[in-house]
Scaffold this motif. Structure first.
Motif, PDB file in Angstrom:
ATOM      1  N   ALA A  68       0.834  -1.205   0.000  1.00  0.00           N
ATOM      2  CA  ALA A  68       0.000   0.000   0.000  1.00  0.00           C
ATOM      3  C   ALA A  68       0.868   1.254   0.000  1.00  0.00           C
ATOM      4  O   ALA A  68       0.576   2.220  -0.716  1.00  0.00           O
ATOM      5  CB  ALA A  68      -0.938   0.002   1.205  1.00  0.00           C
ATOM      6  N   GLY A  69       1.935   1.244   0.763  1.00  0.00           N
ATOM      7  CA  GLY A  69       2.826   2.395   0.825  1.00  0.00           C
ATOM      8  C   GLY A  69       3.529   2.634  -0.497  1.00  0.00           C
ATOM      9  O   GLY A  69       3.647   3.774  -0.958  1.00  0.00           O
ATOM     10  N   LEU A  70       3.979   1.558  -1.133  1.00  0.00           N
ATOM     11  CA  LEU A  70       4.637   1.683  -2.432  1.00  0.00           C
ATOM     12  C   LEU A  70       3.666   2.244  -3.464  1.00  0.00           C
ATOM     13  O   LEU A  70       4.023   3.133  -4.240  1.00  0.00           O
ATOM     14  CB  LEU A  70       5.184   0.330  -2.877  1.00  0.00           C
ATOM     15  CG  LEU A  70       5.856   0.294  -4.252  1.00  0.00           C
ATOM     16  CD1 LEU A  70       7.035   1.258  -4.321  1.00  0.00           C
ATOM     17  CD2 LEU A  70       6.292  -1.128  -4.589  1.00  0.00           C
ATOM     18  N   ILE A  71       2.441   1.755  -3.456  1.00  0.00           N
ATOM     19  CA  ILE A  71       1.421   2.263  -4.381  1.00  0.00           C
ATOM     20  C   ILE A  71       1.198   3.749  -4.156  1.00  0.00           C
ATOM     21  O   ILE A  71       1.126   4.528  -5.113  1.00  0.00           O
ATOM     22  CB  ILE A  71       0.109   1.465  -4.231  1.00  0.00           C
ATOM     23  CG1 ILE A  71       0.303   0.048  -4.765  1.00  0.00           C
ATOM     24  CG2 ILE A  71      -1.040   2.173  -4.936  1.00  0.00           C
ATOM     25  CD1 ILE A  71      -0.827  -0.921  -4.425  1.00  0.00           C
ATOM     26  N   ASN A  72       1.120   4.163  -2.903  1.00  0.00           N
ATOM     27  CA  ASN A  72       0.928   5.591  -2.597  1.00  0.00           C
ATOM     28  C   ASN A  72       2.101   6.430  -3.085  1.00  0.00           C
ATOM     29  O   ASN A  72       1.907   7.521  -3.636  1.00  0.00           O
ATOM     30  CB  ASN A  72       0.717   5.807  -1.097  1.00  0.00           C
ATOM     31  CG  ASN A  72      -0.627   5.321  -0.628  1.00  0.00           C
ATOM     32  OD1 ASN A  72      -1.586   5.247  -1.394  1.00  0.00           O
ATOM     33  ND2 ASN A  72      -0.716   4.982   0.647  1.00  0.00           N
ATOM     34  N   ILE A  73       3.308   5.949  -2.882  1.00  0.00           N
ATOM     35  CA  ILE A  73       4.490   6.684  -3.330  1.00  0.00           C
ATOM     36  C   ILE A  73       4.498   6.792  -4.856  1.00  0.00           C
ATOM     37  O   ILE A  73       4.743   7.861  -5.411  1.00  0.00           O
ATOM     38  CB  ILE A  73       5.780   6.022  -2.812  1.00  0.00           C
ATOM     39  CG1 ILE A  73       5.878   6.174  -1.292  1.00  0.00           C
ATOM     40  CG2 ILE A  73       7.016   6.619  -3.497  1.00  0.00           C
ATOM     41  CD1 ILE A  73       6.963   5.328  -0.643  1.00  0.00           C
ATOM     42  N   VAL A  74       4.216   5.690  -5.530  1.00  0.00           N
ATOM     43  CA  VAL A  74       4.176   5.698  -6.995  1.00  0.00           C
ATOM     44  C   VAL A  74       3.123   6.688  -7.483  1.00  0.00           C
ATOM     45  O   VAL A  74       3.390   7.520  -8.359  1.00  0.00           O
ATOM     46  CB  VAL A  74       3.904   4.280  -7.547  1.00  0.00           C
ATOM     47  CG1 VAL A  74       3.526   4.330  -9.022  1.00  0.00           C
ATOM     48  CG2 VAL A  74       5.113   3.372  -7.337  1.00  0.00           C
ATOM     49  N   ASN A  75       1.919   6.618  -6.916  1.00  0.00           N
ATOM     50  CA  ASN A  75       0.850   7.529  -7.339  1.00  0.00           C
ATOM     51  C   ASN A  75       1.218   8.990  -7.095  1.00  0.00           C
ATOM     52  O   ASN A  75       0.943   9.854  -7.927  1.00  0.00           O
ATOM     53  CB  ASN A  75      -0.460   7.180  -6.647  1.00  0.00           C
ATOM     54  CG  ASN A  75      -1.076   5.910  -7.198  1.00  0.00           C
ATOM     55  OD1 ASN A  75      -0.841   5.527  -8.336  1.00  0.00           O
ATOM     56  ND2 ASN A  75      -1.873   5.244  -6.379  1.00  0.00           N
ATOM     57  N   ARG A  76       1.848   9.262  -5.960  1.00  0.00           N
ATOM     58  CA  ARG A  76       2.265  10.626  -5.649  1.00  0.00           C
ATOM     59  C   ARG A  76       3.304  11.121  -6.663  1.00  0.00           C
ATOM     60  O   ARG A  76       3.232  12.242  -7.159  1.00  0.00           O
ATOM     61  CB  ARG A  76       2.828  10.702  -4.235  1.00  0.00           C
ATOM     62  CG  ARG A  76       3.164  12.140  -3.799  1.00  0.00           C
ATOM     63  CD  ARG A  76       3.888  12.190  -2.481  1.00  0.00           C
ATOM     64  NE  ARG A  76       5.263  11.725  -2.679  1.00  0.00           N
ATOM     65  CZ  ARG A  76       5.858  10.794  -1.955  1.00  0.00           C
ATOM     66  NH1 ARG A  76       5.239  10.210  -0.964  1.00  0.00           N
ATOM     67  NH2 ARG A  76       7.093  10.424  -2.209  1.00  0.00           N
ATOM     68  N   LYS A  77       4.260  10.273  -6.999  1.00  0.00           N
ATOM     69  CA  LYS A  77       5.291  10.660  -7.955  1.00  0.00           C
ATOM     70  C   LYS A  77       4.701  10.890  -9.344  1.00  0.00           C
ATOM     71  O   LYS A  77       5.100  11.821 -10.034  1.00  0.00           O
ATOM     72  CB  LYS A  77       6.398   9.597  -8.010  1.00  0.00           C
ATOM     73  CG  LYS A  77       7.260   9.611  -6.765  1.00  0.00           C
ATOM     74  CD  LYS A  77       8.381   8.617  -6.892  1.00  0.00           C
ATOM     75  CE  LYS A  77       9.356   8.809  -5.764  1.00  0.00           C
ATOM     76  NZ  LYS A  77      10.060  10.087  -5.811  1.00  0.00           N
ATOM     77  N   ILE A  78       3.743  10.079  -9.729  1.00  0.00           N
ATOM     78  CA  ILE A  78       3.088  10.265 -11.026  1.00  0.00           C
ATOM     79  C   ILE A  78       2.329  11.577 -11.025  1.00  0.00           C
ATOM     80  O   ILE A  78       2.409  12.340 -11.989  1.00  0.00           O
ATOM     81  CB  ILE A  78       2.160   9.073 -11.349  1.00  0.00           C
ATOM     82  CG1 ILE A  78       2.995   7.819 -11.632  1.00  0.00           C
ATOM     83  CG2 ILE A  78       1.252   9.404 -12.532  1.00  0.00           C
ATOM     84  CD1 ILE A  78       2.175   6.543 -11.732  1.00  0.00           C
ATOM     85  N   ASP A  79       1.609  11.843  -9.949  1.00  0.00           N
ATOM     86  CA  ASP A  79       0.849  13.109  -9.839  1.00  0.00           C
ATOM     87  C   ASP A  79       1.772  14.314  -9.848  1.00  0.00           C
ATOM     88  O   ASP A  79       1.454  15.343 -10.460  1.00  0.00           O
ATOM     89  CB  ASP A  79      -0.009  13.128  -8.570  1.00  0.00           C
ATOM     90  CG  ASP A  79      -1.190  12.171  -8.642  1.00  0.00           C
ATOM     91  OD1 ASP A  79      -1.544  11.735  -9.763  1.00  0.00           O
ATOM     92  OD2 ASP A  79      -1.761  11.861  -7.583  1.00  0.00           O
ATOM     93  N   ASP A  80       2.925  14.210  -9.187  1.00  0.00           N
ATOM     94  CA  ASP A  80       3.883  15.323  -9.129  1.00  0.00           C
ATOM     95  C   ASP A  80       4.474  15.628 -10.501  1.00  0.00           C
ATOM     96  O   ASP A  80       4.828  16.767 -10.790  1.00  0.00           O
ATOM     97  CB  ASP A  80       5.018  15.014  -8.149  1.00  0.00           C
ATOM     98  CG  ASP A  80       4.567  15.075  -6.694  1.00  0.00           C
ATOM     99  OD1 ASP A  80       3.440  15.543  -6.431  1.00  0.00           O
ATOM    100  OD2 ASP A  80       5.343  14.623  -5.830  1.00  0.00           O
ATOM    101  N   ASP A  81       4.589  14.591 -11.342  1.00  0.00           N
ATOM    102  CA  ASP A  81       5.166  14.766 -12.674  1.00  0.00           C
ATOM    103  C   ASP A  81       4.180  15.354 -13.674  1.00  0.00           C
ATOM    104  O   ASP A  81       4.578  15.778 -14.757  1.00  0.00           O
ATOM    105  CB  ASP A  81       5.707  13.446 -13.205  1.00  0.00           C
ATOM    106  CG  ASP A  81       7.000  13.035 -12.509  1.00  0.00           C
ATOM    107  OD1 ASP A  81       7.590  13.882 -11.812  1.00  0.00           O
ATOM    108  OD2 ASP A  81       7.424  11.881 -12.670  1.00  0.00           O
ATOM    109  N   GLN A  82       2.913  15.377 -13.325  1.00  0.00           N
ATOM    110  CA  GLN A  82       1.903  15.864 -14.279  1.00  0.00           C
ATOM    111  C   GLN A  82       1.671  17.336 -14.155  1.00  0.00           C
ATOM    112  O   GLN A  82       1.940  18.017 -13.297  1.00  0.00           O
ATOM    113  CB  GLN A  82       0.586  15.122 -14.094  1.00  0.00           C
ATOM    114  CG  GLN A  82       0.711  13.672 -14.486  1.00  0.00           C
ATOM    115  CD  GLN A  82      -0.586  12.894 -14.313  1.00  0.00           C
ATOM    116  OE1 GLN A  82      -1.572  13.404 -13.793  1.00  0.00           O
ATOM    117  NE2 GLN A  82      -0.581  11.673 -14.735  1.00  0.00           N
TER     118      GLN A  82
END
Length: 82
Positions: A68-82
């Motif tokens: 769950a934590g990895l998924i949250n980090i990945v989603n946050r990084k994707i959102d930050d790049d957009q």
């Protein structure tokens, strides 16, 4: 959608989906889901598939060691790049 790739990665290692979901907040290294080499493979997969980069700070955050934590980090990084 991003979580599906991560869930599938664990499933390919013989871990049943029910077990993955039940333990998504637990440390997958401590559970024996992966070893250190598997961890590097998982991180590399995420970086390549999602076009993100993990920082040293990400690795000091214990969240990266749970599904769950990895998924949250990945989603946050994707959102930050957009």
């Amino acid at each position: 959608m991003n979580e599906n790739l991560i869930y599938e990665w664990f499933k390919k290692r013989g871990i049943e989906m029910e077990v993955i979901v039940e333990n998504k907040d637990a440390n997958y290294l401590e559970l024996g889901f992966v070893d250190s080499l598997g961890f590097l493979e998982l991180i590399t997969l995420c970086e390549e598939k999602f076009g993100i980069s993990f920082t040293d700070d990400d690795f000091t955050d214990d969240a990266i060691f749970s599904i769950a934590g990895l998924i949250n980090i990945v989603n946050r990084k994707i959102d930050d790049d957009q």
